[in-house]
Enzyme design. Structure first.
Site, PDB file in Angstrom:
ATOM      1  N   GLU A  61      71.407  -3.377  13.217  1.00 19.10           N
ATOM      2  CA  GLU A  61      72.849  -3.120  13.317  1.00 19.10           C
ATOM      3  C   GLU A  61      73.499  -2.887  11.961  1.00 19.10           C
ATOM      4  O   GLU A  61      74.439  -2.088  11.846  1.00 19.10           O
ATOM      5  CB  GLU A  61      73.541  -4.275  14.035  1.00 19.10           C
ATOM      6  CG  GLU A  61      73.135  -4.450  15.491  1.00 19.10           C
ATOM      7  CD  GLU A  61      71.827  -5.222  15.690  1.00 19.10           C
ATOM      8  OE1 GLU A  61      71.262  -5.730  14.696  1.00 19.10           O
ATOM      9  OE2 GLU A  61      71.372  -5.324  16.852  1.00 19.10           O
ATOM     10  N   ASP A 120      73.197 -14.741  30.017  1.00 22.05           N
ATOM     11  CA  ASP A 120      72.531 -14.739  28.707  1.00 22.05           C
ATOM     12  C   ASP A 120      72.941 -15.927  27.842  1.00 22.05           C
ATOM     13  O   ASP A 120      72.223 -16.314  26.925  1.00 22.05           O
ATOM     14  CB  ASP A 120      72.821 -13.429  27.955  1.00 22.05           C
ATOM     15  CG  ASP A 120      71.905 -12.300  28.409  1.00 22.05           C
ATOM     16  OD1 ASP A 120      70.905 -12.591  29.099  1.00 22.05           O
ATOM     17  OD2 ASP A 120      72.188 -11.139  28.086  1.00 22.05           O
TER      18      ASP A 120
END
Lengths: 318, 281
Positions: A61, A120
């Site tokens: 990223e 998650d």
């Protein structure tokens, strides 16, 4: 109250994906970048249609943000796509120096924001992103409320110069805004007029605020509901006008209380128009695994929580 | 066309500027820019020759340069001024309140020649890749140059960028590592050994050239050659050996001059070793 009808629940990230494809067709300078989450971000259609303008960076990223910043030099309009967690905290310094301080025309598009990411769990449930992004000078922060508004916001930011953080989510969520409604950055949307309390909501919580408004109406309380889709720059005028009328405030957001929408509004009010405020937000806690609706309930972001906050703040007014 | 001797004269003046700027603001980094002066002078005056009178942020139709190790700002500002981006008199505002010459390069002040802020390390290679990709999309055949520090390679983002550039054949870019072997806390090998950098870059799929960066003839020849190696499907890295503090004997190869300014006496001694060739600002 003004009636809002769910036209069929859809995920806000799909609104982003549809708009991105449209932008690809209408604007040759639009470039999409993704860090190995093309499906999750609903970027597949763009990637398949415009392979030359789709940049897959892999799970990297920091490099993605840097490449996006560099692409603006040469007139490109990069849209980066990954989860909110990897769009902000993971790359804060890259955004700070190469995007915000350098004032580059990068659109940081973040999905799976907030608790409603669900199962998650806390590692992925970013609840600090609005705060991190709004603290950066030059940064615009937008958190649309449904599929249609996310689509409109995505289109709008392409022609809005400068760094933008666009935040949306994972789950299917009521889609109630009119399709094709132009999105005006920085302009709050009055959804229901009322005189007893102002409810300022952002993102998924706008729908919950409308449901709360209905319950309050049944109790004889007229709540004003305003969609603050742009957290920065904040529509000070609309907020102050509403508070002058109602005299008290509830804020609702799928974010940490520290640094969120409520924090921005409270700052405005203490400067300009002191009034009691109740904040429906996560209180200094990480999230956890669970279904979106279970999590909203557990962390106090459900419809009854907004109703309770409204009753409490009205009582504080007297 | 400038000769090597003329470039060396410019470099001598740039080194004087660096010493005077850092002394003048009682802060800044003299060591790094003194080591990379020859490279920057050759790049601007001989290789890129960008249009300094009509600076545009997009830089379409010209070569671009990005300084990743932004603490080399004094040297870059001097080269930009000497090349004609702005008046050399502005160099005296370096690091002072209200200056366009911020401690580390910034776009916020509108200083011509600067397209990206830098200072927080490890970001310039990614930015350069982005700019190089924009050039490809715009069918602009000019190149993108990036200067990085060696210590800076300890930042993980560089390795993300190295992987990306090779995997995606970003071959319209020349990355240069200022390999002086030292960083703030001491020699690279003591702070965090990086091993065989050339082998590492090659293993990542880059073409690697080496040069000694404090010999103007070698710098010019290598940079010319590098242009020929671009466009062949592989990103290009030049591992440039330099001496930190080059040109000033007591600063040379001494890591303690990474971020320390010289006092009055030291400045005098340093300037006595550097010819004033173009006139001090």
């Amino acid at each position: 109250m003004t009636e809002y009808i769910n036209q069929g629940s859809k995920d806000t990230r799909s609104g982003f994906g549809e708009a991105l494809l449209e932008l690809g067709k209408s604007n040759p300078n639009v470039i999409a970048l993704c860090a190995d989450l093309t499906g999750s971000l609903k970027m597949e259609a763009f990637a398949a249609t415009f392979p030359d303008r789709f940049i897959q960076v892999g799970i990297a990223e920091a490099n993605m943000i840097g490449i996006a910043a560099g692409l603006t030099i040469g007139g490109k309009i990069p849209f980066t796509g990954t989860f909110a967690n990897f769009s902000t905290g993971r790359v804060y310094d890259q955004i700070r120096q190469s995007v915000a301080y350098s004032n580059k025309n990068v659109k940081i598009c973040a999905s799976h924001a907030g608790l409603t990411l669900g199962e998650d769990g806390a590692t992925h449930q970013n609840l600090e992103d609005i705060g991190m992004m709004k603290m950066l000078p030059n940064m615009t922060v937008i958190n649309p409320c449904d599929f249609n508004q996310t689509k409109a916001a995505t289109i709008a930011i392409a022609s809005y110069p400068g760094p933008v953080y666009l935040r949306f989510g994972r789950p299917k969520w009521p889609n109630f805004m009119p399709a094709g409604q132009p999105f005006v950055i920085g302009k709050a949307l009055l959804l229901n007029e009322g005189s007893d309390v102002s409810i300022f909501a952002t993102g998924h919580m706008v729908w919950n605020a409308l449901l709360a408004c209905k319950i309050l109406e049944d109790q004889g309380i007229l709540a004003e509901v305003i969609d603050i889709h742009t957290i920065k720059p904040l529509d000070n005028e609309a907020i102050l006008a509403s508070v002058r009328k109602t005299g008290c405030v509830v804020t609702a957001e799928e974010h940490m209380r520290n640094g969120g929408l409520g924090d921005s509004i409270a700052q405005l009010l203490v400067r300009e128009q002191p009034a009691p405020v109740e904040m429906v937000a996560v209180n200094d806690s990480f999230g956890e695994s669970g279904k979106p609706e279970e999590l909203l309930k557990k962390f106090g972001l459900d419809v009854p929580d907004i109703v309770a906050a409204a009753l409490k703040v009205i009582a504080r007014k007297q | 066309m400038l000769t090597v001797q003329e470039l060396e004269k410019i470099a001598s003046q740039v080194r004087r500027d660096i010493v005077r700027m850092v002394h003048g603001s009682s802060s800044g980094h003299p060591g790094g820019p003194l080591g990379s002066t020859d490279f920057l002078v050759a790049l601007y005056f001989k290789i890129m020759k960008p249009d300094q009178k009509n600076f545009t942020m997009d830089g379409v139709g010209e070569d671009l340069f990005f300084l990743s190790n932004g603490h080399l700002s004094a040297g870059w500002y001097s080269v930009l001024a000497r090349y004609g981006y702005f008046d050399v008199s502005e160099l005296r505002t370096f690091r002072k309140l209200g200056s366009r010459l911020q401690g580390h390069p910034a776009t916020s002040e509108g200083l011509p020649g600067i397209r990206m802020s830098s200072g927080s390390l490890g970001q310039g290679l990614s930015v350069s890749i982005g700019a190089a990709l924009a050039k490809k999309l715009n069918h602009d055949e000019h190149l993108v140059y990036c200067l990085m520090g060696d210590g800076e390679l300890q930042e993980g983002q560089n390795w993300e960028a190295l992987m990306y550039a090779a995997g995606n054949k970003v071959d319209n870019m020349v990355a240069v590592v200022d390999y002086n072997g030292v960083q703030i806390d001491g020699p690279n090998d003591k702070v965090l050994p990086m091993g065989d950098l050339q082998a590492k870059f090659e293993a990542f799929g880059w073409q690697v050239m080496t040069m000694y960066g404090n010999d103007m003839t070698e710098v010019v020849e290598t940079l010319k050659k590098a242009q020929w190696y671009t466009g062949q499907g592989k990103p290009l890295m030049i591992l440039m050996t330099t001496h930190m503090g080059n040109g000033v004997d007591f600063m040379t190869d001494n890591y303690e001059w990474h971020g320390v300014f010289p006092n009055e006496e030291q400045t005098k001694t340093a300037l006595a070793q550097l010819d004033e060739t173009l006139g001090d600002y």
